[in-house]
Design a protein around this motif. Structure first.
Motif, mmCIF file in Angstrom:
data_model
loop_
_atom_site.group_PDB
_atom_site.id
_atom_site.type_symbol
_atom_site.label_atom_id
_atom_site.label_comp_id
_atom_site.label_asym_id
_atom_site.label_seq_id
_atom_site.Cartn_x
_atom_site.Cartn_y
_atom_site.Cartn_z
ATOM 1 N N SER A 162 8.061 -8.683 5.809
ATOM 2 C CA SER A 162 8.907 -9.584 5.007
ATOM 3 C C SER A 162 8.886 -9.174 3.542
ATOM 4 N N CYS A 163 7.688 -9.160 2.950
ATOM 5 C CA CYS A 163 7.583 -8.725 1.555
ATOM 6 C C CYS A 163 6.112 -8.425 1.253
ATOM 7 N N THR A 164 5.884 -7.772 0.127
ATOM 8 C CA THR A 164 4.507 -7.591 -0.366
ATOM 9 C C THR A 164 4.088 -8.905 -1.030
ATOM 10 N N ALA A 165 2.800 -9.244 -0.945
ATOM 11 C CA ALA A 165 2.321 -10.532 -1.481
ATOM 12 C C ALA A 165 2.803 -10.731 -2.923
ATOM 13 N N SER A 166 3.365 -11.900 -3.193
ATOM 14 C CA SER A 166 4.017 -12.147 -4.493
ATOM 15 C C SER A 166 3.036 -12.109 -5.665
ATOM 16 N N PHE A 167 1.867 -12.758 -5.516
ATOM 17 C CA PHE A 167 0.919 -12.778 -6.658
ATOM 18 C C PHE A 167 0.346 -11.386 -6.911
ATOM 19 N N THR A 168 0.226 -10.590 -5.843
ATOM 20 C CA THR A 168 -0.216 -9.193 -5.997
ATOM 21 C C THR A 168 0.784 -8.435 -6.877
ATOM 22 N N GLN A 169 2.061 -8.694 -6.633
ATOM 23 C CA GLN A 169 3.093 -7.986 -7.400
ATOM 24 C C GLN A 169 3.087 -8.403 -8.872
ATOM 25 N N VAL A 170 2.807 -9.679 -9.126
ATOM 26 C CA VAL A 170 2.732 -10.122 -10.522
ATOM 27 C C VAL A 170 1.572 -9.392 -11.218
ATOM 28 N N GLY B 51 0.833 -1.211 0.000
ATOM 29 C CA GLY B 51 0.000 0.000 0.000
ATOM 30 C C GLY B 51 0.861 1.251 0.000
ATOM 31 N N GLY B 52 0.185 2.399 -0.136
ATOM 32 C CA GLY B 52 0.928 3.660 -0.069
ATOM 33 C C GLY B 52 1.317 4.002 1.366
ATOM 34 N N LYS B 53 0.446 3.634 2.297
ATOM 35 C CA LYS B 53 0.647 4.003 3.703
ATOM 36 C C LYS B 53 2.010 3.590 4.274
ATOM 37 N N PRO B 54 2.489 2.363 4.001
ATOM 38 C CA PRO B 54 3.774 1.992 4.602
ATOM 39 C C PRO B 54 4.919 2.919 4.206
ATOM 40 N N ILE B 55 4.833 3.554 3.047
ATOM 41 C CA ILE B 55 5.916 4.478 2.679
ATOM 42 C C ILE B 55 5.888 5.696 3.613
ATOM 43 N N ILE B 56 4.697 6.123 4.012
ATOM 44 C CA ILE B 56 4.598 7.221 4.990
ATOM 45 C C ILE B 56 5.203 6.738 6.314
ATOM 46 N N PHE B 57 4.744 5.598 6.761
ATOM 47 C CA PHE B 57 5.189 5.028 8.033
ATOM 48 C C PHE B 57 6.712 4.851 8.042
ATOM 49 N N PHE B 58 7.238 4.171 7.022
ATOM 50 C CA PHE B 58 8.667 3.827 7.004
ATOM 51 C C PHE B 58 9.550 5.053 6.833
ATOM 52 N N THR B 59 9.112 5.994 5.994
ATOM 53 C CA THR B 59 9.941 7.189 5.755
ATOM 54 C C THR B 59 10.097 7.959 7.059
ATOM 55 N N GLY C 90 -7.800 -3.184 -2.000
ATOM 56 C CA GLY C 90 -7.721 -4.388 -1.163
ATOM 57 C C GLY C 90 -6.555 -5.304 -1.492
ATOM 58 N N TRP C 91 -5.857 -5.025 -2.578
ATOM 59 C CA TRP C 91 -4.718 -5.876 -2.934
ATOM 60 C C TRP C 91 -3.506 -5.545 -2.063
ATOM 61 N N ARG C 92 -3.461 -4.336 -1.577
ATOM 62 C CA ARG C 92 -2.381 -3.794 -0.757
ATOM 63 C C ARG C 92 -1.043 -3.789 -1.498
ATOM 64 N N MET C 93 -0.862 -2.728 -2.276
ATOM 65 C CA MET C 93 0.425 -2.580 -2.966
ATOM 66 C C MET C 93 0.665 -1.110 -3.316
ATOM 67 N N GLY C 94 1.830 -0.632 -2.947
ATOM 68 C CA GLY C 94 2.258 0.705 -3.293
ATOM 69 C C GLY C 94 3.771 0.688 -3.392
ATOM 70 N N TYR C 95 4.361 1.862 -3.594
ATOM 71 C CA TYR C 95 5.824 1.869 -3.687
ATOM 72 C C TYR C 95 6.387 3.252 -3.382
ATOM 73 N N GLY C 96 7.669 3.225 -3.024
ATOM 74 C CA GLY C 96 8.395 4.466 -2.822
ATOM 75 C C GLY C 96 9.576 4.490 -3.780
ATOM 76 N N VAL C 97 9.905 5.697 -4.247
ATOM 77 C CA VAL C 97 11.086 5.873 -5.101
ATOM 78 C C VAL C 97 11.993 6.856 -4.371
#
Ligand SMILES: Cc1ncc(COP(=O)(O)O)c(C=O)c1O
Length: 397
Positions: free
Chosen positions: A275-283, A106-114, A250-257
């Protein structure tokens, strides 16, 4: 029911500083009213009402069948990181490599992690207010000093560069920008952003640029990122994602650059948390970013159509006045002329008119005097919501 306990819960101090996103609370309240048999039109939650486009769903299902059900690299699948690096290079006119991309749920973790990675106790972070509530919540959670910059209706909810200049201090470590903006629908123009970059100058201040609505700009306007300003790439963390653009909340995927040395640390936070973002979501994400984009344009055009109808409708309602949003899928009417405060008005509209909206104060103190309606609902429901609000104001104002 509360369970009787023998031991007092001893929460960490910092939990008292953690905020929330009221949209989920209002959604729960609205659902409870529905269970009592009330009819509610949901204009509270910020997610597209469209289904994820079929080609993306197919790619996800196919990935599941092919066994993409295991752990993957913490920073994301190499092919997706490369696709995102190419996409951001193309759309922001900068050179981005795959080691500068971190895929997260998701987008949110980039806010959290940054914020977790960059902000020490006492560091100042400037953030938009009204704005996405998670910024202030996270700044305060880590012990940073939250410094709001007020977005003003008379400035079309842009950001006053003179005010920004006044707010920057020797303790400023991070500035958060969000364009197109939640909740106001405002957008920063290229000259606005160039001015902001000029004010930052050669200070060692990082910018978290939340561009999650970058593909939802209206009237043919082009998105412009502070990352594109010469000299700013190294100091920018660009947040973007799939939730809003491809109706994939609901797939939960975002990214930071971001610069690769920071990406390494954000990846360490991923290893420690998800650990990681869900693998099939990323595909499925690879298909989203590389495949047919017509659904993105279709959704944007539909939101643009609804925006016209809702703004025109709200402006006819007693006590409401509403600017035309430039992007995202929200309208943010001024309700001061109703004589009501935002929160009681939002509560009354939910309980008495059957329209779920958010109080402007859900987005910070400077949201007082406003409500936020999501226009991610059918045209029929939007018309009905306008009618219900109109009837309610006629009875109560
Ligand atoms: C401005 C802004 N940033 C980030 C997010 C988080 O998006 P996601 O659902 O992908 O975590 C949202 C979601 O509402 C948002 O409005």
């Amino acid at each position: 029911m509360e369970r009787a306990t023998q031991y007092e819960l001893q929460l960490a101090q910092r939990m008292s500083r953690l905020g929330t996103e009221t949209a989920f609370e209002v959604l729960n309240k609205a659902r409870a009213l529905e269970r009592q048999g009330k009819s509610i039109i949901h204009l509270e939650i910020g997610e597209p009402d469209f289904d994820t486009p079929a080609n993306i769903v197919e790619a996800g299902v196919d990935a599941l069948r092919k066994g993409w059900t295991h752990y993957g690299p913490s920073a994301g699948l190499p092919e997706l990181r490369q696709a995102l690096a190419d996409y951001v290079s193309r759309t922001r006119g900068v050179k981005v490599t795959s080691d500068e991309v971190v895929v997260v749920p998701g987008g949110k973790p980039i806010i959290f992690f940054t914020i977790l990675a960059l902000i020490d106790e006492g560091d100042e972070v400037i953030y938009p207010n009204p704005g996405f509530p998670i910024y202030e919540s996270m700044i305060r959670y880590v012990g940073g000093r939250a410094v709001p910059i007020r977005l003003r209706e008379e400035g079309d909810f842009s950001l006053d560069v003179n005010e920004l200049t006044a707010l920057i201090s020797d303790h400023t470590k991070l500035i958060i920008l969000n364009s197109p903006q939640n909740p106001t629908g405002g957008a920063l123009s290229r000259p606005d952003i160039e001015q902001i970059a000029k004010i930052i100058g050669d200070r060692n201040i990082m910018v978290l640029s939340d561009e999650i609505y970058s593909r939802l700009l209206f009237d043919g306007a082009e998105h412009f990122s502070i990352m594109s300003v010469p000299g700013m790439q190294e100091r920018t963390i660009l947040l973007d994602g799939f939730s809003k653009t491809y109706a994939m909340t609901g797939w939960r995927m975002g990214y930071g650059v971001m610069r690769s040395d920071l990406a390494t640390h954000i990846t360490r936070l991923m290893t420690n948390s998800n650990s990681c973002t869900a693998s099939f979501t990323q595909v499925a994400g690879i298909e989203a970013i590389k495949g047919d984009q017509s659904s993105v344009d279709h959704m944007r055009d539909e939101f643009q159509r609804r925006r016209q109808v809702v703004v025109a409708g709200l402006n006819k309602i007693k006590g409401f006045s509403c600017r035309m949003p430039k992007g995202a899928f929200y309208v943010f009417p001024n309700i001061t002329q109703t004589g009501w405060k935002s929160k009681p008005l939002a509560d009354a509209l939910l309980e008495q008119a059957g329209v779920a909206a958010l109080s402007g104060t859900s987005f910070g103190e400077f949201g007082e005097g406003y409500l936020r309606f999501s226009i991610a609902n059918s045209m029929e429901n939007l018309h009905q919501a306008l009618e219900r609000i109109d009837q309610w104001t006629k009875k109560n104002l």
